[in-house]
Scaffold this active site. Structure first.
Site, PDB file in Angstrom:
ATOM      1  CE1 TYR A  15      -2.935  -2.563   0.060  1.00 61.37           C
ATOM      2  CE2 TYR A  15      -2.767  -3.101   2.357  1.00 61.37           C
ATOM      3  CZ  TYR A  15      -3.587  -3.626   1.349  1.00 61.37           C
ATOM      4  OH  TYR A  15      -3.912  -4.384   1.731  1.00 61.37           O
ATOM      5  CG  ASP A  17       5.600   1.283  -2.697  1.00 65.10           C
ATOM      6  OD1 ASP A  17       5.829   0.213  -1.891  1.00 65.10           O
ATOM      7  OD2 ASP A  17       7.563   1.375  -3.019  1.00 65.10           O
ATOM      8  CE1 TYR A 193       5.082  -2.965   6.859  1.00 62.87           C
ATOM      9  CE2 TYR A 193       5.569  -1.189   7.957  1.00 62.87           C
ATOM     10  CZ  TYR A 193       5.120  -1.003   6.982  1.00 62.87           C
ATOM     11  OH  TYR A 193       5.399  -0.728   5.930  1.00 62.87           O
ATOM     12  CD  GLN A 255      -4.288   7.353  -1.254  1.00 63.92           C
ATOM     13  OE1 GLN A 255      -4.821   7.889  -2.268  1.00 63.92           O
ATOM     14  NE2 GLN A 255      -3.814   6.857  -1.085  1.00 63.92           N
ATOM     15  NE  ARG A 271       1.275  -0.954   5.950  1.00 61.99           N
ATOM     16  CZ  ARG A 271       1.268  -2.240   5.413  1.00 61.99           C
ATOM     17  NH1 ARG A 271       0.495  -3.059   6.338  1.00 61.99           N
ATOM     18  NH2 ARG A 271       1.202  -2.280   4.194  1.00 61.99           N
ATOM     19  N   GLY A 272       4.924   2.571   7.111  1.00 64.26           N
ATOM     20  CA  GLY A 272       5.035   3.007   6.221  1.00 64.26           C
ATOM     21  C   GLY A 272       5.309   4.722   6.184  1.00 64.26           C
ATOM     22  CD  GLU A 273       7.505   7.984   1.880  1.00 64.57           C
ATOM     23  OE1 GLU A 273       6.704   8.895   0.804  1.00 64.57           O
ATOM     24  OE2 GLU A 273       8.450   7.145   1.972  1.00 64.57           O
ATOM     25  CG  ASP A 274      -0.164   7.671   1.546  1.00 68.31           C
ATOM     26  OD1 ASP A 274      -0.129   8.586   1.362  1.00 68.31           O
ATOM     27  OD2 ASP A 274      -1.221   7.129   1.827  1.00 68.31           O
ATOM     28  CB  SER A 275      -0.320   5.626   6.834  1.00 67.18           C
ATOM     29  OG  SER A 275       0.317   4.509   7.348  1.00 67.18           O
TER      30      SER A 275
END
Length: 377
Positions: A15, A17, A193, A255, A271-275
């Site tokens: 999700y 990327d 994660y 989104q 988590r990650g970058e977008d969220s």
């Protein structure tokens, strides 16, 4: 004549990327009148956040963006005026040849991962490799002046503030998701994660003096929640209570809906970058689960952000917030770290809004990319 933009996205963690590139593509179309084609190698992952996607179609239009499947066997396509390789993905060799044969050499950029590390400022916009006369440039999103900034649509912060001041709008939104928290309950979202430290956090929430309603979108953390509850299966719509903690699983949402979910919550674990970026625009306390990398180099990235983010906090509040983030990202016991953070809740909450507004003073990522192109041509 409007510039044509090709954005290439190779989906790595399902999700993050595609989440970043999809937001960027739409913003370039809506706010900058660009012609954008988004090449995606995994349309099924894309479908989760954009249900209108038809995974059987190799070419389709979504919200003004041309969406094309990036096949393993490349089909000849002309090069665009601006080419973005998201997160260092490797372009098809045939497409690189098309760039080199383009009547006017395209602007080729590697849109890199988000980082708060100081070295990013010095590398932003520097030339990288060259292919047959086509120069590639580094383009770094970031939190510091001198970087490419963060994805932020025009008017986003004003929309968020208006929504948070409208209790009925929040209630209506949550009810549409099937969420009806009890009065006075702390509302927390959990998108992460897999994490062995989760059980200790859920345990302390279940024994807290204040009720907590935990919203868990479908995702990788669901297995850990399921084990703590002692269940064989968890699915969207399920609600379980243990002590002061109510756990509710919600379906994966678009989104725009996820943004509003973050705006409704008192605390967001992301988590990650977008969220991660969207939780900062929500203006409230948050907890980031950074994507794990070999030899734990991701912890350097985590520490760099924490150093920047906590700079204006009091020493005790700073220690509490850093302690919680480090415990979460090393899968350590969360109980005492969470209790310490609660002791500094008012300061941490005010700081989150202040940080959000300060970041909002910088140019957003889409605007920075367009400005770079306009200065380049």
């Amino acid at each position: 004549m409007r510039a044509r933009w090709d954005i290439f996205c190779s989906v790595v963690d399902n999700y993050g990327d595609i989440g970043v590139t999809w937001r960027l593509a739409r913003q370039l179309v809506v706010e900058h009148a660009c012609d954008v084609c988004l090449w995606v190698d995994d349309l099924r992952a894309f479908e989760r956040m954009c249900p209108d996607i038809d995974v059987r179609q190799d070419l389709q239009w979504q919200e003004g963006v041309q969406v094309r499947h990036w096949p393993a066997e490349w089909v000849a396509a002309p090069a665009a005026d601006v080419v973005i390789a998201a997160f260092a993905c490797q372009l098809p060799p045939e497409y690189m040849e098309a760039m080199a044969a383009h009547e006017r050499v395209p602007l080729w950029m590697n849109l890199d991962y988000l980082s708060a590390e100081e070295w990013v400022v010095g590398c932003h916009k520097l030339p990288s490799v060259k292919f047959k006369g086509v120069q590639k440039f580094f383009f770094f999103p970031g939190f510091r002046p001198g970087t490419g900034g963060l994805l932020r649509e025009a008017g986003l912060l004003e929309q968020r503030q208006a929504f948070q001041q409208d209790a009925s709008a929040q209630q209506h939104f949550l009810q549409a998701l099937g969420v009806s928290p009890t009065a006075g309950a702390r509302l927390i979202s959990l998108f992460a994660y897999e994490n062995a430290g989760l059980a200790s956090w859920l345990e302390v929430l279940s024994t807290d003096g204040r009720a907590t309603h935990l919203l868990v979108p479908e995702g990788r953390i669901l297995g850990d929640v399921q084990r703590w509850l002692g269940l064989d299966r968890l699915a969207a719509g399920d609600i379980h209570q243990r002590g002061a903690l109510t756990v509710q699983v919600i379906a994966f949402v678009r989104q725009e809906q996820y943004d509003r979910l973050l705006w409704c919550c008192d605390f967001n674990a992301v988590r990650g970058e977008d969220s991660f970026v969207r939780a900062q625009w929500a203006g409230g306390p948050l907890l980031w689960h950074i994507y794990r990398q070999d030899e734990d180099i991701h912890l350097d990235k985590l520490d760099a952000f924490l150093e920047l983010y906590t700079a204006d906090l009091s020493p005790d509040a700073r220690a509490a917030l850093i302690g919680l983030w480090q415990a979460w990202n090393t899968e350590a016991d969360m109980a005492q770290a969470w209790k310490r953070l609660l002791e500094h809740w008012p300061e941490v909450s005010l700081h989150a809004e202040t940080w959000c507004l300060e970041q909002g003073l910088q140019a957003d990522l889409a605007t920075a990319l367009v400005q770079f192109y306009e200065s380049w041509i």
